[in-house]
Design a protein around this motif. Structure first.
Motif, PDB file in Angstrom:
ATOM      1  N   LYS A  63     -41.144 100.861 -34.945  1.00 45.19           N
ATOM      2  CA  LYS A  63     -40.934 101.793 -33.800  1.00 45.19           C
ATOM      3  C   LYS A  63     -41.542 102.977 -33.858  1.00 45.19           C
ATOM      4  N   ILE A  77     -37.093  98.620 -38.786  1.00 43.22           N
ATOM      5  CA  ILE A  77     -37.160  98.624 -37.318  1.00 43.22           C
ATOM      6  C   ILE A  77     -37.496 100.005 -37.079  1.00 43.22           C
ATOM      7  N   TYR A  78     -36.980 101.082 -37.790  1.00 41.81           N
ATOM      8  CA  TYR A  78     -37.401 102.346 -37.235  1.00 41.81           C
ATOM      9  C   TYR A  78     -38.778 102.641 -37.554  1.00 41.81           C
ATOM     10  N   ASN A 136     -31.564  91.113 -29.667  1.00 41.68           N
ATOM     11  CA  ASN A 136     -31.623  92.288 -30.663  1.00 41.68           C
ATOM     12  C   ASN A 136     -31.446  91.891 -32.027  1.00 41.68           C
ATOM     13  N   GLU A 165     -31.822  90.825 -43.249  1.00 41.26           N
ATOM     14  CA  GLU A 165     -31.131  92.014 -43.511  1.00 41.26           C
ATOM     15  C   GLU A 165     -32.138  92.841 -44.410  1.00 41.26           C
ATOM     16  N   ASN A 222     -33.601  97.912 -45.893  1.00 40.72           N
ATOM     17  CA  ASN A 222     -32.690  97.370 -45.019  1.00 40.72           C
ATOM     18  C   ASN A 222     -33.574  97.282 -43.688  1.00 40.72           C
ATOM     19  N   ARG A 223     -33.089  96.176 -42.731  1.00 42.17           N
ATOM     20  CA  ARG A 223     -33.627  95.918 -41.341  1.00 42.17           C
ATOM     21  C   ARG A 223     -33.688  97.321 -40.520  1.00 42.17           C
ATOM     22  N   ASP A 224     -32.600  98.074 -40.608  1.00 44.84           N
ATOM     23  CA  ASP A 224     -32.678  99.209 -39.680  1.00 44.84           C
ATOM     24  C   ASP A 224     -34.016 100.136 -40.225  1.00 44.84           C
ATOM     25  N   ASP A 225     -34.215 100.409 -41.388  1.00 44.61           N
ATOM     26  CA  ASP A 225     -35.221 101.131 -41.853  1.00 44.61           C
ATOM     27  C   ASP A 225     -36.569 100.542 -41.528  1.00 44.61           C
ATOM     28  N   ASN A 263     -30.146  92.800 -34.642  1.00 48.34           N
ATOM     29  CA  ASN A 263     -28.890  93.076 -35.150  1.00 48.34           C
ATOM     30  C   ASN A 263     -27.963  91.787 -34.788  1.00 48.34           C
ATOM     31  N   SER A 313     -35.342  87.689 -38.754  1.00 52.89           N
ATOM     32  CA  SER A 313     -35.287  89.169 -38.956  1.00 52.89           C
ATOM     33  C   SER A 313     -34.167  89.226 -40.244  1.00 52.89           C
TER      34      SER A 313
END
Length: 212
Positions: free
Chosen positions: A210, A206-207, A12, A57, A201-204, A14, A55
């Motif tokens: 996907k 990846i969202y 993952n 941050e 940021n990484r989460d945004d 993260n 990947s």
């Protein structure tokens, strides 16, 4: 951060360390490269180093409607100094990206192994190029990995002023017309920022990646 085996797998994102490294090792097979990009990961390493998978941050991206085209650049585009093509000479583009001297950099991270790997991806229709020509000479261009809704830019080159910008703008226009979500530019630099790219940021990231 994990050491990869022959198994086609990535941890993952993260689990990346503070620098952004997710994994070490593995190979540059088309299958692994595609899985990496689909997972928000890219390879980046120097000659003689093990393969490093990243990947970070914070991710440098362009939301396509936010591209900045200066007045002087618009004048250059209107004068039709350059001719732009797509996927006409991928090997020449990546070879030029390898050879071009870059300020503050010793050598290149585009190894011969990387060239061979991305040329295989190109043969599969997954890696694509933009070529910029002046008087029938290839003077600029870029290449990257096409995920169908996100284009992951890898590198660009310019032999004459503004040629790489022309390639970048042509790519963005093409992606907008084909309703792509995003152009991924990986890591920050001031040149990309001047063209309208921002860090998310990484989460945004990846969202969006996907959400096809």
């Amino acid at each position: 951060m994990q050491y990869l085996t022959k198994e086609l797998f990535f941890p993952n994102v993260n689990e990346a360390d503070e620098e952004g490294i997710v994994a070490i090792g593995g190979d540059l097979s088309p299958e692994r490269l595609l899985l990496a990009y689909q997972s928000g990961i890219f390879p980046w390493f120097n000659e003689g180093e093990p393969i490093l998978w990243w990947s970070p941050e914070w991710r440098m991206v362009l939301f396509l409607d936010d591209i900045i085209i200066s007045k002087s650049m618009r004048n250059i585009l209107n004068r039709n100094i350059f001719k732009v093509t797509f996927n006409q000479n991928f090997e020449a583009v990546i070879a030029n990206c390898q050879k071009i001297k870059r300020e503050g950099q010793n050598g290149t991270w585009i190894t011969n192994e990387m060239i061979e790997a991305y040329c295989k991806l190109h043969e599969l229709g997954k890696a694509k190029s933009v070529e910029v020509w002046q008087d029938e000479e290839l003077v600029g261009g870029l290449y990257g990995v096409d995920l169908g809704h996100v284009f992951c830019g890898e590198s660009m080159f310019s032999k004459v002023s503004n040629a790489s910008k022309v390639a970048f703008i042509a790519l963005v226009n093409k992606l907008k017309n084909e309703h792509y979500r995003l152009l991924d530019c990986q890591v920050y630099n001031s040149h990309l920022e001047s063209l309208g790219c921002v860090e998310i940021n990484r989460d945004d990231f990846i969202y969006i990646l996907k959400s096809e």
